[in-house]
Write a protein that holds these residues in place. Structure first.
Motif, PDB file in Angstrom:
ATOM      1  N   GLY A   1      -6.223  34.016  -2.497  1.00 19.02           N
ATOM      2  CA  GLY A   1      -6.091  32.672  -3.047  1.00 19.02           C
ATOM      3  C   GLY A   1      -4.644  32.220  -3.115  1.00 19.02           C
ATOM      4  O   GLY A   1      -3.707  33.006  -2.973  1.00 19.02           O
ATOM      5  N   ALA A   2      -4.476  30.944  -3.343  1.00 18.06           N
ATOM      6  CA  ALA A   2      -3.149  30.344  -3.500  1.00 18.06           C
ATOM      7  C   ALA A   2      -3.052  29.744  -4.888  1.00 18.06           C
ATOM      8  O   ALA A   2      -3.973  29.047  -5.348  1.00 18.06           O
ATOM      9  CB  ALA A   2      -2.914  29.280  -2.431  1.00 18.06           C
ATOM     10  N   GLU A   3      -1.954  30.010  -5.577  1.00 16.44           N
ATOM     11  CA  GLU A   3      -1.787  29.513  -6.940  1.00 16.44           C
ATOM     12  C   GLU A   3      -1.049  28.177  -6.922  1.00 16.44           C
ATOM     13  O   GLU A   3      -0.096  27.977  -6.163  1.00 16.44           O
ATOM     14  CB  GLU A   3      -1.004  30.523  -7.775  1.00 16.44           C
ATOM     15  CG  GLU A   3      -0.971  30.191  -9.251  1.00 16.44           C
ATOM     16  CD  GLU A   3      -0.288  31.261 -10.089  1.00 16.44           C
ATOM     17  OE1 GLU A   3       0.944  31.142 -10.307  1.00 16.44           O
ATOM     18  OE2 GLU A   3      -0.981  32.225 -10.497  1.00 16.44           O
ATOM     19  N   ARG A   4      -1.514  27.256  -7.750  1.00 13.36           N
ATOM     20  CA  ARG A   4      -0.850  25.953  -7.869  1.00 13.36           C
ATOM     21  C   ARG A   4      -0.988  25.459  -9.299  1.00 13.36           C
ATOM     22  O   ARG A   4      -1.810  25.957 -10.084  1.00 13.36           O
ATOM     23  CB  ARG A   4      -1.435  24.930  -6.895  1.00 13.36           C
ATOM     24  CG  ARG A   4      -2.894  24.581  -7.151  1.00 13.36           C
ATOM     25  CD  ARG A   4      -3.270  23.294  -6.453  1.00 13.36           C
ATOM     26  NE  ARG A   4      -4.689  22.992  -6.537  1.00 13.36           N
ATOM     27  CZ  ARG A   4      -5.285  22.457  -7.598  1.00 13.36           C
ATOM     28  NH1 ARG A   4      -4.582  22.215  -8.713  1.00 13.36           N
ATOM     29  NH2 ARG A   4      -6.571  22.190  -7.588  1.00 13.36           N
ATOM     30  N   ALA A   5      -0.176  24.465  -9.641  1.00 13.00           N
ATOM     31  CA  ALA A   5      -0.225  23.866 -10.970  1.00 13.00           C
ATOM     32  C   ALA A   5      -1.515  23.068 -11.142  1.00 13.00           C
ATOM     33  O   ALA A   5      -2.103  22.580 -10.167  1.00 13.00           O
ATOM     34  CB  ALA A   5       0.982  22.960 -11.186  1.00 13.00           C
ATOM     35  N   THR A   6      -1.957  22.955 -12.376  1.00 15.51           N
ATOM     36  CA  THR A   6      -3.140  22.139 -12.678  1.00 15.51           C
ATOM     37  C   THR A   6      -2.842  20.677 -12.394  1.00 15.51           C
ATOM     38  O   THR A   6      -1.799  20.153 -12.806  1.00 15.51           O
ATOM     39  CB  THR A   6      -3.540  22.318 -14.141  1.00 15.51           C
ATOM     40  OG1 THR A   6      -3.868  23.690 -14.375  1.00 15.51           O
ATOM     41  CG2 THR A   6      -4.738  21.450 -14.489  1.00 15.51           C
ATOM     42  N   LYS A   7      -3.744  20.017 -11.697  1.00 12.67           N
ATOM     43  CA  LYS A   7      -3.531  18.621 -11.306  1.00 12.67           C
ATOM     44  C   LYS A   7      -3.892  17.661 -12.432  1.00 12.67           C
ATOM     45  O   LYS A   7      -4.836  17.891 -13.192  1.00 12.67           O
ATOM     46  CB  LYS A   7      -4.383  18.276 -10.080  1.00 12.67           C
ATOM     47  CG  LYS A   7      -3.893  18.841  -8.769  1.00 12.67           C
ATOM     48  CD  LYS A   7      -4.755  18.318  -7.629  1.00 12.67           C
ATOM     49  CE  LYS A   7      -4.280  18.828  -6.271  1.00 12.67           C
ATOM     50  NZ  LYS A   7      -5.136  18.301  -5.178  1.00 12.67           N
ATOM     51  N   LEU A   8      -3.141  16.570 -12.495  1.00  6.49           N
ATOM     52  CA  LEU A   8      -3.511  15.421 -13.316  1.00  6.49           C
ATOM     53  C   LEU A   8      -3.842  14.291 -12.355  1.00  6.49           C
ATOM     54  O   LEU A   8      -2.973  13.800 -11.631  1.00  6.49           O
ATOM     55  CB  LEU A   8      -2.377  15.008 -14.241  1.00  6.49           C
ATOM     56  CG  LEU A   8      -2.593  13.703 -15.012  1.00  6.49           C
ATOM     57  CD1 LEU A   8      -3.672  13.881 -16.068  1.00  6.49           C
ATOM     58  CD2 LEU A   8      -1.304  13.211 -15.656  1.00  6.49           C
ATOM     59  N   VAL A   9      -5.114  13.908 -12.321  1.00  4.70           N
ATOM     60  CA  VAL A   9      -5.578  12.859 -11.413  1.00  4.70           C
ATOM     61  C   VAL A   9      -5.862  11.611 -12.235  1.00  4.70           C
ATOM     62  O   VAL A   9      -6.592  11.668 -13.227  1.00  4.70           O
ATOM     63  CB  VAL A   9      -6.842  13.307 -10.657  1.00  4.70           C
ATOM     64  CG1 VAL A   9      -7.356  12.194  -9.761  1.00  4.70           C
ATOM     65  CG2 VAL A   9      -6.549  14.561  -9.847  1.00  4.70           C
ATOM     66  N   GLU A  10      -5.309  10.490 -11.827  1.00  2.89           N
ATOM     67  CA  GLU A  10      -5.491   9.243 -12.559  1.00  2.89           C
ATOM     68  C   GLU A  10      -6.475   8.347 -11.825  1.00  2.89           C
ATOM     69  O   GLU A  10      -6.373   8.156 -10.604  1.00  2.89           O
ATOM     70  CB  GLU A  10      -4.152   8.523 -12.738  1.00  2.89           C
ATOM     71  CG  GLU A  10      -3.152   9.323 -13.556  1.00  2.89           C
ATOM     72  CD  GLU A  10      -1.942   8.502 -13.963  1.00  2.89           C
ATOM     73  OE1 GLU A  10      -2.099   7.280 -14.181  1.00  2.89           O
ATOM     74  OE2 GLU A  10      -0.841   9.073 -14.057  1.00  2.89           O
ATOM     75  N   LEU A  11      -7.432   7.800 -12.572  1.00  2.00           N
ATOM     76  CA  LEU A  11      -8.419   6.886 -12.018  1.00  2.00           C
ATOM     77  C   LEU A  11      -8.001   5.459 -12.345  1.00  2.00           C
ATOM     78  O   LEU A  11      -8.020   5.063 -13.513  1.00  2.00           O
ATOM     79  CB  LEU A  11      -9.808   7.180 -12.606  1.00  2.00           C
ATOM     80  CG  LEU A  11     -10.918   6.178 -12.259  1.00  2.00           C
ATOM     81  CD1 LEU A  11     -11.146   6.140 -10.752  1.00  2.00           C
ATOM     82  CD2 LEU A  11     -12.216   6.537 -12.981  1.00  2.00           C
ATOM     83  N   PRO A  12      -7.605   4.665 -11.356  1.00  2.00           N
ATOM     84  CA  PRO A  12      -7.200   3.283 -11.630  1.00  2.00           C
ATOM     85  C   PRO A  12      -8.385   2.438 -12.079  1.00  2.00           C
ATOM     86  O   PRO A  12      -9.539   2.692 -11.700  1.00  2.00           O
ATOM     87  CB  PRO A  12      -6.662   2.792 -10.277  1.00  2.00           C
ATOM     88  CG  PRO A  12      -6.474   4.023  -9.446  1.00  2.00           C
ATOM     89  CD  PRO A  12      -7.469   5.020  -9.938  1.00  2.00           C
ATOM     90  N   VAL A  13      -8.093   1.416 -12.876  1.00  2.00           N
ATOM     91  CA  VAL A  13      -9.150   0.541 -13.384  1.00  2.00           C
ATOM     92  C   VAL A  13      -9.887  -0.143 -12.243  1.00  2.00           C
ATOM     93  O   VAL A  13     -11.101  -0.328 -12.287  1.00  2.00           O
ATOM     94  CB  VAL A  13      -8.547  -0.503 -14.348  1.00  2.00           C
ATOM     95  CG1 VAL A  13      -9.571  -1.572 -14.686  1.00  2.00           C
ATOM     96  CG2 VAL A  13      -8.068   0.175 -15.617  1.00  2.00           C
ATOM     97  N   GLY A  14      -9.175  -0.506 -11.178  1.00  2.00           N
ATOM     98  CA  GLY A  14      -9.797  -1.249 -10.078  1.00  2.00           C
ATOM     99  C   GLY A  14     -10.372  -0.383  -8.986  1.00  2.00           C
ATOM    100  O   GLY A  14     -10.681  -0.901  -7.904  1.00  2.00           O
TER     101      GLY A  14
END
Length: 705
Positions: free
Chosen positions: A86-99
């Motif tokens: 596996g490959a290690e990465r930082a936890t993502k923060l995904v933003e859902l735009p209103v539109g």
């Protein structure tokens, strides 16, 4: 890459930080809904918590962030080789735009590859990107309802299902869901509120020292983000390690029978619907214990869990603010404890788990300032927030339930008021105190004629990006929703001229057609309410306020913007500028005074000006004018002719209108009916507003077009 503001450097907002941390410890809690006024660090705090979450290990090249140790068997990019590193990465923060569109959220068929290469390929959406991370929805109350449904269903089931355009895909979608909202811009529906695990109210501090510290830290961060982050790195690392330790301890935390009884008794006492509240409270209480480093849940944990999990779930009137009666909460917890002790004394059997000391003053292990990473700043502003001590500040956390508009009561000495009889002249300048609104009731829909293109809602017919497909049209800009049949039909006649050799359909950009869909839109409902002396009779004004309150409730449910114009005395007032906060309209209505003359023309002209300005601001949102009056006009020169001219001006502007006739008594002058004719509007009495026949009356506002 910009440096994120450190989570432990956020000043105050203990409830918000604790709720986010509990979800980081146990994502099964179900996310956090953050309610609060603008400028209270909601977004800053949410973005900061993602940096504290432990890194995740993913399968290299997997677009769905599968865990190599336990890959999703349904992953569209699978099957994965279990022997692959596996490959290690930082936890993502995904933003859902209103539109965002539904395709962007859940994913869809990759039409470019389908048409160009003839392959059926799935293009993942934001739910796939957020798997094993944080999905952040700013202004979640402004999202279209169907998007919120999809979002929260995925949050509850941990999976996303896509069935469209011949694509059938299921993939894992487990994430920490966080939504923020400003209640002044409108509320979420109760059934959607219930899908968030926890809710917190955030407000700006009123303490001078704390506000000074907020400004000091923000200025230091803006001057040199990297240096500021480096100064808080030790506290951030402590919080990160404590989250990891709590996650490891969580499976060992046990819920005793006494604690379960307290959870069940509390949910029953506040009459919450269903069993989700009980489950969320149990998960929150165990996360609190794990966060404090304990394997047993205390009564203090249950109390804190209730303050976070129940305010948005309790039964309340639509315009009441969320909150819990903390005295009632303490009584329910104590009664459940006594019942459990009595059952055990009567031989019901020992508790199936250890019952720790319920004393909330548990020292460092209770999650106080000594039990976690600290920080400087007033009020424990730095570091990780403590658990609330229920005995130390019973007023902190949530407000007592608001009594709502119905709680107002008329003052003593109430009697007959002048100017209330048929044809009687009201006393000029005789202002009456606000009267209580009548009990609200369900009204039938008021709709605007024709087909609009406004914001998604539930009132009038409109062309929308969602809804039932009614045909096909040429795309305007970027292709939103392909109408496959119409596209093939447009491309078919040109295949020979384009040299098709049998390997596939030759499609050009001019052939593309998108689906034309029809749904419902929200409107601007502008109330024009007569508050003059002719309306000042207590019984009548109470009924009028009850009718307007009922229509406001209808607007709340249909996702409308509302505005309130009142007229009395010598002029008209914009009591509530157009807003999505329907409860603000209810609050203004509650405090509405009455008395004086009836400047009907001024009220109509003010409404015309408000609608003109709103048309410039948002031309796509169609208005619906609701005039609540008995039709009288007094004061000035030729009051009735001036009112008629103002009404005809509104009619000429094409505004759809409804007149609610408030005239009462055995003798009726029919002035409201005459006003309705000048407006080209439907007229309905207060009595008819409740009746089934109102549907035919109100929906016939096409005469206003």
């Amino acid at each position: 890459m910009s440096t994120t503001y450190p989570f432990t450097a956020v000043v105050g907002q203990d409830d918000l930080r604790l709720a986010l941390l509990l979800n980081a410890v146990s994502p099964a809690v179900g996310g956090v809904l953050v309610r609060g006024e603008k400028g209270t660090a909601k977004t800053t705090t949410v973005r900061a918590v993602a940096a504290l979450l432990p890194h995740v290990t993913v399968v290299p090249g997997c677009r769905f962030s599968c865990d190599p140790a336990a890959p999703d068997p349904h992953c569209p990019d699978g099957p994965h080789d279990p022997a692959q590193d596996g490959a290690e990465r930082a936890t993502k923060l995904v933003e859902l735009p209103v539109g965002a569109s539904e395709d962007r959220l859940v994913g869809a068929l990759d039409f470019e590859r389908a048409l160009a290469e003839g392959v059926k390929a799935f293009e993942p959406g934001l739910l796939a990107e957020a798997h094993r991370g944080v999905l952040y929805v700013d202004e979640v109350n402004l999202l279209n309802d169907h998007l919120v449904d999809v979002l929260l269903d995925a949050a509850a089931t941990g999976a996303s299902y896509v069935e469209r355009e011949g694509v059938s895909v299921r993939h894992a979608a487990r994430f920490l869901l966080v939504g923020t909202m400003n209640p002044e811009e409108g509320e979420l529906r109760p059934q959607l509120l219930d899908r968030f695990g926890l809710t917190v109210e955030v407000t700006a501090s009123r303490e001078t020292d704390e506000r000074v510290e907020v400004v000091r830290r923000r200025l230091a961060y803006d001057d040199d983000p990297e240096q500021f982050a480096a100064r808080w790195a030790p506290q951030e690392q402590q919080a990160r390690e404590r989250i990891a330790a709590a996650r490891e301890l969580l499976p060992s935390v046990r819920l005793g029978d006494t604690v379960l009884r307290q959870i069940a008794a509390t949910c029953a006492a506040f009459e919450v619907d269903g069993m989700r509240a009980d489950i969320v409270m149990a998960r929150t209480a165990t996360a609190l214990a794990a966060w404090a480093g304990r394997t047993g849940v205390t009564a203090a944990d249950v109390r804190q869990a209730a303050l976070l999990a129940l305010p948005h779930r309790r039964r309340r009137n639509p315009f009441d603010a969320p909150g819990l009666d903390e005295e009632k909460l303490d009584q329910a917890l104590e009664q459940a404890r006594q019942e459990a002790e009595q059952a055990e004394a009567e031989g019901a059997g020992p508790d199936d788990g250890p019952e720790p000391d319920p004393d909330p003053d548990g020292g460092p292990e209770s999650g106080g300032p000594d039990g976690g990473p600290g920080g400087d700043g007033p009020g424990g502003g730095g570091g990780v927030p403590p658990q609330r001590d229920p005995a130390s500040d019973p007023g902190d956390g949530s407000a007592a339930p608001d009594a709502g508009p119905q709680s107002a009561s008329p003052p003593p000495g109430e009697g007959a008021q002048p100017g209330t009889g048929p044809g009687a002249a009201p006393a000029a300048g005789a202002e009456q105190p606000p009267s209580a609104a009548g009990e609200p009731y369900r009204t039938r829909a008021l709709t605007v004629p024709g087909l609009g293109e406004g914001a998604a809602g539930r009132r009038s017919r409109a062309r929308t990006a969602q809804g039932r497909t009614t045909g096909a049209e040429l795309p305007h800009g970027r292709l939103a929703a392909l109408h496959l049949t119409a596209t093939l039909r447009a491309a078919a006649p040109h295949q020979r001229a384009r040299g098709r050799d049998g390997t596939g359909l030759v499609v050009r950009r001019p052939d593309l057609r998108q689906a034309a869909r029809e749904g419902r839109e929200g409107n601007l409902v502008l109330f024009v309410v007569d508050a003059s002396g002719s309306m000042a009779a207590r019984r009548r004004m109470g009924a009028v306020k009850g009718a307007v309150l009922s229509l406001l409730l209808d607007a709340y449910q249909r996702r409308d913007k509302v505005g309130l114009v009142t007229f009395r005395g010598t002029g008209a007032e914009l009591a509530l500028p157009p807003t999505s906060s329907v409860d603000a309209g209810a609050a203004r209505l509650e405090k509405l005074p009455t008395g004086g003359r009836t400047p009907l023309a001024a009220g109509l002209l003010r409404a015309h000006e408000v609608l003109r300005v709103e048309r410039l601001r948002d031309a796509s949102r169609r208005p619906l004018l609701v005039v609540v009056t008995d039709g009288r006009a007094t004061g000035g020169v030729e009051p009735l002719p001036r009112a008629a001219r103002a009404a005809r001006l509104l009619a000429a502007s094409g505004v759809a209108s409804v007149v609610v006739d408030c005239e009462s008594g055995p003798v009726r002058l029919g002035l409201a009916g005459a006003l309705a004719r000048d407006l080209g509007a439907a007229a309905v009495t207060l009595e008819e507003l409740r009746a089934d026949t109102v549907s035919a009356l109100v929906k016939d506002v096409r005469r206003a077009a």
